[in-house]
Design a protein around this motif. Structure first.
Motif, short mmCIF file in Angstrom:
data_model
loop_
_atom_site.label_atom_id
_atom_site.label_comp_id
_atom_site.label_asym_id
_atom_site.label_seq_id
_atom_site.Cartn_x
_atom_site.Cartn_y
_atom_site.Cartn_z
N PHE A 169 -42.76 -35.60 -7.68
CA PHE A 169 -42.61 -35.21 -9.08
C PHE A 169 -42.95 -33.74 -9.24
O PHE A 169 -43.83 -33.20 -8.55
N SER A 170 -42.25 -33.06 -10.15
CA SER A 170 -42.60 -31.68 -10.46
C SER A 170 -42.40 -31.42 -11.95
O SER A 170 -41.56 -32.04 -12.60
N ALA A 171 -43.21 -30.50 -12.49
CA ALA A 171 -43.10 -30.07 -13.88
C ALA A 171 -43.04 -28.55 -13.90
O ALA A 171 -43.89 -27.88 -13.28
N THR A 172 -42.07 -28.00 -14.61
CA THR A 172 -41.85 -26.56 -14.63
C THR A 172 -41.73 -26.04 -16.06
O THR A 172 -40.64 -26.09 -16.66
N PRO A 173 -42.80 -25.56 -16.67
CA PRO A 173 -42.68 -24.87 -17.96
C PRO A 173 -42.10 -23.47 -17.72
O PRO A 173 -42.34 -22.87 -16.67
N ALA A 209 -36.12 -15.71 -26.15
CA ALA A 209 -35.02 -16.50 -26.68
C ALA A 209 -35.24 -18.00 -26.57
O ALA A 209 -34.70 -18.76 -27.38
N LYS A 210 -36.01 -18.43 -25.58
CA LYS A 210 -36.14 -19.87 -25.35
C LYS A 210 -37.40 -20.18 -24.55
O LYS A 210 -37.80 -19.40 -23.68
N GLY A 211 -38.01 -21.30 -24.84
CA GLY A 211 -39.12 -21.80 -24.04
C GLY A 211 -38.93 -23.28 -23.83
O GLY A 211 -38.36 -23.98 -24.69
N GLY A 212 -39.37 -23.80 -22.68
CA GLY A 212 -39.17 -25.22 -22.43
C GLY A 212 -39.89 -25.69 -21.20
O GLY A 212 -40.72 -24.98 -20.61
N VAL A 213 -39.57 -26.91 -20.80
CA VAL A 213 -40.16 -27.51 -19.61
C VAL A 213 -39.12 -28.39 -18.93
O VAL A 213 -38.30 -29.04 -19.60
N THR A 214 -39.12 -28.35 -17.61
CA THR A 214 -38.24 -29.20 -16.80
C THR A 214 -39.09 -30.19 -16.01
O THR A 214 -40.02 -29.78 -15.31
N LEU A 215 -38.78 -31.46 -16.14
CA LEU A 215 -39.46 -32.53 -15.40
C LEU A 215 -38.48 -33.10 -14.38
O LEU A 215 -37.36 -33.50 -14.74
N THR A 216 -38.88 -33.11 -13.11
CA THR A 216 -37.98 -33.55 -12.05
C THR A 216 -38.69 -34.58 -11.17
O THR A 216 -39.85 -34.39 -10.80
N GLY A 217 -37.98 -35.63 -10.82
CA GLY A 217 -38.51 -36.65 -9.93
C GLY A 217 -37.50 -37.01 -8.87
O GLY A 217 -36.28 -36.96 -9.10
N SER A 218 -37.98 -37.33 -7.69
CA SER A 218 -37.09 -37.74 -6.61
C SER A 218 -37.63 -38.98 -5.91
O SER A 218 -38.85 -39.22 -5.88
N LEU A 231 -35.02 -33.81 -16.25
CA LEU A 231 -34.92 -33.71 -17.70
C LEU A 231 -35.45 -32.34 -18.13
O LEU A 231 -36.57 -31.97 -17.78
N ASP A 232 -34.63 -31.60 -18.87
CA ASP A 232 -35.04 -30.30 -19.38
C ASP A 232 -35.04 -30.33 -20.91
O ASP A 232 -34.03 -30.70 -21.52
N VAL A 233 -36.16 -29.99 -21.51
CA VAL A 233 -36.29 -29.95 -22.97
C VAL A 233 -36.76 -28.55 -23.34
O VAL A 233 -37.77 -28.07 -22.83
N SER A 234 -36.02 -27.89 -24.22
CA SER A 234 -36.37 -26.53 -24.61
C SER A 234 -36.12 -26.32 -26.09
O SER A 234 -35.46 -27.13 -26.75
N THR A 235 -36.65 -25.24 -26.61
CA THR A 235 -36.42 -24.87 -28.00
C THR A 235 -36.08 -23.40 -28.09
O THR A 235 -36.67 -22.57 -27.39
#
Length: 262
Positions: A169-173, A209-218, A231-235
């Motif tokens: 698992f990884s999380a990338t803000p 312009a944008k900020g967000g976080v990407t959650l990745t699992g393998s 899954l990438d969620v940004s605003t």
């Protein structure tokens, strides 16, 4: 064709997901080329600020070529790694392709707007990895008048964890800054465009312009076969959020697929 998810850092797509899931260091180093290939399906906004979605089948490449070469989400390029007391510092350059685009015919509200087409880009990056943490900056500049000719910089940090022998698992803000040219390409509305579309005029300038976080699992289906989802969620923020051509501030992209290491 929209590959908005490719803009995600260290998990992105088309080819970006492989970078956060696959470590090729333990693979056969004597080979001239090694790494991972695969494919996935992505669903995301039609263009930055869009409130409509589209899905695409995407290729994935994460290849190491010799000691310094690579072919991945940053394109074809060169990189080098320096081992420091607390971790590894990696930096490099690449020439690739930005598949994100905005085609006026895709949305009647864009009447009078010029097309922003997929186009080549140059990338410079620096990353520092220590244990489960990695962070860095990636700067991209458009190389064609058919796309955007601006520059954007992405600051990011990644935390990765090996949950068990099969699951990772990884999380990338991340936070994206863009210059005047890039912001104007996507978010400015000229008086002529306003008259044709009915959208209010807007002069977008440089800034975040944008900020967000990407959650990745393998999941390791086999020793060298990985299933993944990201899954990438940004605003949108700043002028990107305030622009009249931004129809939805929240942008969500989902990608899933399979990777084959060699």
């Amino acid at each position: 064709m929209n590959l908005n998810i490719q803009s995600q850092v260290r998990a992105a797509t088309g080819v970006a997901i492989a970078a956060s899931l696959v470590s090729t260091a333990a693979l056969a180093q004597e080979r001239l080329v090694h790494g991972a290939v695969g494919f996935g399906v992505s669903s995301g906004p039609t263009f930055p600020g869009s409130d409509e979605r589209e899905s695409n089948l995407i290729p994935i490449l994460d290849l190491e070529i010799g000691r310094y070469g690579f072919l991945n989400q940053r394109g074809l390029g060169l990189k080098t790694t320096r081992t420091l007391p607390a971790g590894d510092l990696q930096f490099g350059v690449g020439i690739g392709y930005d598949f994100a685009e905005r085609i006026a015919a895709d949305d009647p509200r864009l009447s009078g707007f010029p097309d922003i087409e997929a186009s080549p880009i140059a990338t410079v990056f620096v990353e520092y990895e220590t244990g489960p943490l990695a962070y860095g900056i990636e700067v991209q500049h458009g190389l064609s008048d058919e796309g955007h000719d601006g520059t954007k910089a992405t600051l990011f940090g990644t935390y990765s964890a090996q949950v068990n022998s099969r699951v990772r698992f990884s999380a990338t803000p991340y936070l994206v800054w863009a210059d005047d040219d890039w912001m104007a390409s996507y978010f400015s509305v000229t008086p002529v465009q306003s008259a044709a579309s009915g959208l209010a005029t807007f002069d977008a300038s440089s800034g975040f312009a944008k900020g967000g976080v990407t959650l990745t699992g393998s999941y390791a289906l086999r020793p060298r076969t990985l299933l993944f989802t990201s899954l990438d969620v940004s605003t949108l923020i700043g002028d990107a959020k305030d622009s009249s051509v931004s129809f939805d501030d929240t942008q969500t992209s989902l990608t899933a697929g399979v990777l084959f290491q060699f």
